[in-house]
Design a protein around this motif. Structure first.
Motif, PDB file in Angstrom:
ATOM      1  N   UNK A  92     -11.407  10.339  13.112  1.00  0.00           N
ATOM      2  CA  UNK A  92     -10.404   9.710  12.474  1.00  0.00           C
ATOM      3  C   UNK A  92     -10.692  10.983  11.408  1.00  0.00           C
ATOM      4  N   UNK A  93      -9.217  10.840  10.331  1.00  0.00           N
ATOM      5  CA  UNK A  93      -9.604  12.265   9.835  1.00  0.00           C
ATOM      6  C   UNK A  93      -9.485  11.222   8.742  1.00  0.00           C
ATOM      7  N   UNK A  94     -10.444  10.588   8.166  1.00  0.00           N
ATOM      8  CA  UNK A  94     -10.265  10.373   6.267  1.00  0.00           C
ATOM      9  C   UNK A  94      -9.417  10.366   5.900  1.00  0.00           C
ATOM     10  N   UNK A  95      -8.309  10.022   6.457  1.00  0.00           N
ATOM     11  CA  UNK A  95      -7.160   9.730   5.174  1.00  0.00           C
ATOM     12  C   UNK A  95      -6.988   8.891   4.872  1.00  0.00           C
ATOM     13  N   UNK A 153       0.711  -1.561   0.104  1.00  0.00           N
ATOM     14  CA  UNK A 153      -0.141  -0.122  -0.017  1.00  0.00           C
ATOM     15  C   UNK A 153       0.154   0.938  -0.357  1.00  0.00           C
ATOM     16  N   UNK A 154       0.573   1.806  -0.552  1.00  0.00           N
ATOM     17  CA  UNK A 154       0.617   3.263  -0.777  1.00  0.00           C
ATOM     18  C   UNK A 154       1.497   4.514   0.589  1.00  0.00           C
ATOM     19  N   UNK A 155       2.902   4.962   0.961  1.00  0.00           N
ATOM     20  CA  UNK A 155       2.466   5.837   2.527  1.00  0.00           C
ATOM     21  C   UNK A 155       1.514   6.437   2.204  1.00  0.00           C
ATOM     22  N   UNK A 156       1.077   7.560   1.741  1.00  0.00           N
ATOM     23  CA  UNK A 156      -0.232   8.059   1.651  1.00  0.00           C
ATOM     24  C   UNK A 156      -1.205   8.362   0.594  1.00  0.00           C
ATOM     25  N   UNK A 157      -2.087   8.121   0.723  1.00  0.00           N
ATOM     26  CA  UNK A 157      -3.355   8.134  -0.203  1.00  0.00           C
ATOM     27  C   UNK A 157      -4.423   9.141   0.180  1.00  0.00           C
ATOM     28  N   UNK A 158      -4.962   9.654  -0.983  1.00  0.00           N
ATOM     29  CA  UNK A 158      -5.897  11.020  -0.531  1.00  0.00           C
ATOM     30  C   UNK A 158      -6.751  11.249  -2.130  1.00  0.00           C
ATOM     31  N   UNK A 159      -8.085  11.480  -2.033  1.00  0.00           N
ATOM     32  CA  UNK A 159      -8.835  11.788  -2.427  1.00  0.00           C
ATOM     33  C   UNK A 159      -9.636  13.306  -2.073  1.00  0.00           C
ATOM     34  N   UNK A 160     -10.999  13.848  -2.902  1.00  0.00           N
ATOM     35  CA  UNK A 160     -11.211  15.086  -2.748  1.00  0.00           C
ATOM     36  C   UNK A 160     -11.668  15.295  -1.304  1.00  0.00           C
TER      37      UNK A 160
END
Length: 150
Positions: free
Chosen positions: A133-136, A97-104
């Motif tokens: 939970x940040x939702x990130x 999995x990626x270290x970080x993954x974001x969406x709009x």
């Protein structure tokens, strides 16, 4: 130069920003732009800025960066610090999995102007209360079963 001009006051409508310095630093609400002309102008300017930031990140951070944009007319715009094909092949073959993954959906949580203490929040260290939970989609927050499935 008059005192009114030096202070940025135009003597007219208080909502009007004739001074370019004031206008360029003004915060805008992040929401879809309805006016097609303004939306296109914003797209062109922000695309240029995004490409510049991607290039700077690659140069300053000694990392590989690829950026792919499709506009509303399905036109492709791309930047790659190295071979786009090689980076995309690495991405497709990447098995963890990626270290970080974001969406709009993460925008408000990541880029709130200030927290309750009046301090700017950082992308690296989101300010969360206990149990929030940040939702990130940060891998460090993923349960082991979800990280393995991704």
């Amino acid at each position: 130069m008059s005192a009114a001009r030096a202070s940025g006051s135009t003597g007219g409508d208080d909502n009007r920003d004739d001074d370019k310095g004031d206008k360029s630093n003004r915060k805008i609400e992040i929401k879809p732009i309805e006016n097609a002309r303004k939306r296109h102008i914003t797209f062109v300017k922000r695309k240029k800025g995004l490409f510049k930031k991607a290039m700077e990140l690659s140069i300053l951070g000694s990392c590989e960066v690829s950026l792919i944009i499709f506009n509303a007319k399905n036109q492709l715009f791309q930047y790659s610090s190295k071979s786009m094909e090689n980076i995309l092949q690495r991405y497709a073959a990447f098995s963890v999995p990626p270290m970080q993954s974001f969406s709009d959906l993460d925008y408000e949580d990541l880029f709130k102007d200030e927290d309750e203490n009046g301090q700017e929040q950082s992308l690296a260290k989101p300010q969360l209360g206990i149990g929030q939970d940040s939702g990130m989609h940060d891998v460090a927050r993923w349960p082991a079963s979800e990280a393995a499935a991704a």
